[in-house]
Design an enzyme around this catalytic site. Structure first.
Site, PDB file in Angstrom:
ATOM      1  N   GLU A  79       0.805  -1.217   0.000  1.00 31.81           N
ATOM      2  CA  GLU A  79       0.000   0.000   0.000  1.00 31.81           C
ATOM      3  C   GLU A  79       0.842   1.272   0.000  1.00 31.81           C
ATOM      4  O   GLU A  79       0.371   2.347  -0.400  1.00 31.81           O
ATOM      5  CB  GLU A  79      -0.902   0.027   1.239  1.00 31.81           C
ATOM      6  N   GLU A 110       7.416 -22.225   6.864  1.00 29.57           N
ATOM      7  CA  GLU A 110       7.917 -21.537   8.046  1.00 29.57           C
ATOM      8  C   GLU A 110       9.059 -22.304   8.709  1.00 29.57           C
ATOM      9  O   GLU A 110       9.778 -21.757   9.549  1.00 29.57           O
ATOM     10  CB  GLU A 110       6.798 -21.307   9.050  1.00 29.57           C
TER      11      GLU A 110
END
Length: 272
Positions: A79, A110
Site C-alpha cells: 500500500e 515456516e
C-alpha cells in the site's frame, strides 16, 4: 518460554453456541487487543524510531515472516507506494514461500531455516538497513534463523511476537512483545494475534511515513494519482490547501505536477 498463544481458549463447547453468543465472545476477545498494544507502546515507539532513523539515512526496512503475520506484512507494504508516494523497495516484505504465492497457505515453509537470509542476501541487505521479524509464537524457524544471520552481519533487527521471553525476541535489538492471550479457537493465531499485528503494521507504516515528511497536516499529499477516485480526492485536497476555488484549475495544476505536494510547491510555497 511460555506459549500463551497455545493455551486453551477461555471458551468451550463452541459448537453448542448460537451465532449471537459466538460473535459476542469473539468481540470480547478482540477488545483485549488494543489494551495489549497499549502495554507494548514503549517497545513499538523504540522500533519505529529506529526504522525512521534507517530510512532517513537512505536505508531500507524489511519484514520477514510466515503464515498470517507474514501475509499481513506484505499487504501493508504494497500500500505504501500508492498512499505515500514512497519509492518501491524502501519498505519490503519477505514471505516464507514467496510473496508471489501470497494466496497459498504455505505453512510448511515456516520451517525453512535458509530462505529468509537467502532472500535478504539477494536484496543486498546491509548494516544500513533494518529487518523486523514477524512471529506470533516467537519461535518460527524461518524468522529466527533470518534474524540470527542479520545479527551475525551487524544488521539491526526488530520483531513483533505474541509470547513473552521468546527466542526470536532474544535475537532482536528492538523487540515488540504484544501479549494478547489465548485465542478464541485454541492456537488460531490468525485471530487476536493477527489483529494485533495488523494494528501494529498500521502504526509503524503510518508513523514512519509522517516522520519522513510524506504527510502534510493530516493529508496524503504524496498520494499517487492512479485512478479517478484518487485524482478527485487529490484535487479537493489541493483546493483546500491552496485556496484555489476552481476545480478544473486545480486539477490541471495537479496533473501538471504529479502530486498535491509538488503542485503546492509550484503554486504556493508557503503551504509546504
Amino acid at each position: 518460554m511460555t506459549r500463551i498463544t497455545e493455551q486453551s481458549s477461555r471458551y468451550d463447547n463452541l459448537e453448542t453456541k448460537s451465532v449471537e453468543e459466538l460473535t459476542r465472545y469473539i468481540n470480547q476477545e478482540d477488545a483485549r487487543v488494543a489494551g495489549a498494544i497499549k502495554e507494548a507502546l514503549p517497545q513499538i515507539n523504540a522500533l519505529i524510531t529506529q526504522i525512521v532513523s534507517k530510512l532517513s539515512a537512505h536505508g531500507r526496512m524489511f519484514y520477514i515472516g510466515a503464515g498470517s503475520g507474514g501475509r499481513l506484512s506484505v499487504l501493508d507494504v504494497i500500500e505504501l507506494p500508492t498512499t505515500y508516494g514512497v519509492e518501491p523497495g524502501r519498505v519490503n516484505a519477505i514471505l516464507a514461500g514467496g510473496a508471489d504465492r501470497l494466496v497459498e497457505a504455505l505453512e510448511e515453509k515456516e520451517d525453512d531455516v535458509n530462505e529468509a537470509w537467502a532472500k535478504l542476501t539477494e536484496a543486498n541487505i546491509s548494516p544500513a538497513d533494518i529487518v523486523v521479524g514477524i512471529s506470533a509464537s516467537g519461535s518460527t524457524p524461518f524468522v529466527l534463523e533470518g534474524l540470527k544471520k542479520c545479527r551475525e552481519n551487524q544488521i539491526t533487527t526488530g520483531c513483533i511476537v505474541s509470547n513473552p521471553d521468546s527466542v526470536i525476541a532474544a535475537q532482536a535489538d528492538y523487540p515488540v512483545e504484544v501479549i494478547t492471550g489465548p485465542e478464541f479457537i485454541t492456537g488460531s493465531t490468525r485471530m487476536k494475534c493477527g489483529t494485533a499485528q495488523k494494528m501494529i503494521f498500521d502504526m509503524i507504516s503510518t508513523t514512519t511515513m509522517i516522520r519522513l515528511g510524506r504527510v502534510q497536516g493530516n493529508s496524503m499529499v504524496n498520494v499517487k494519482l492512479i485512478n479517478d477516485k484518487i485524482v478527485d480526492r487529490a484535487v479537493l485536497m489541493l483546493m483546500n490547501k491552496s485556496g484555489i476555488s476552481n476545480y478544473a484549475e486545480a486539477k490541471t495544476l495537479l496533473l501538471q505536477h504529479g502530486s498535491v505536494k509538488a503542485a503546492l510547491e509550484a503554486f504556493a510555497p508557503k503551504y509546504i
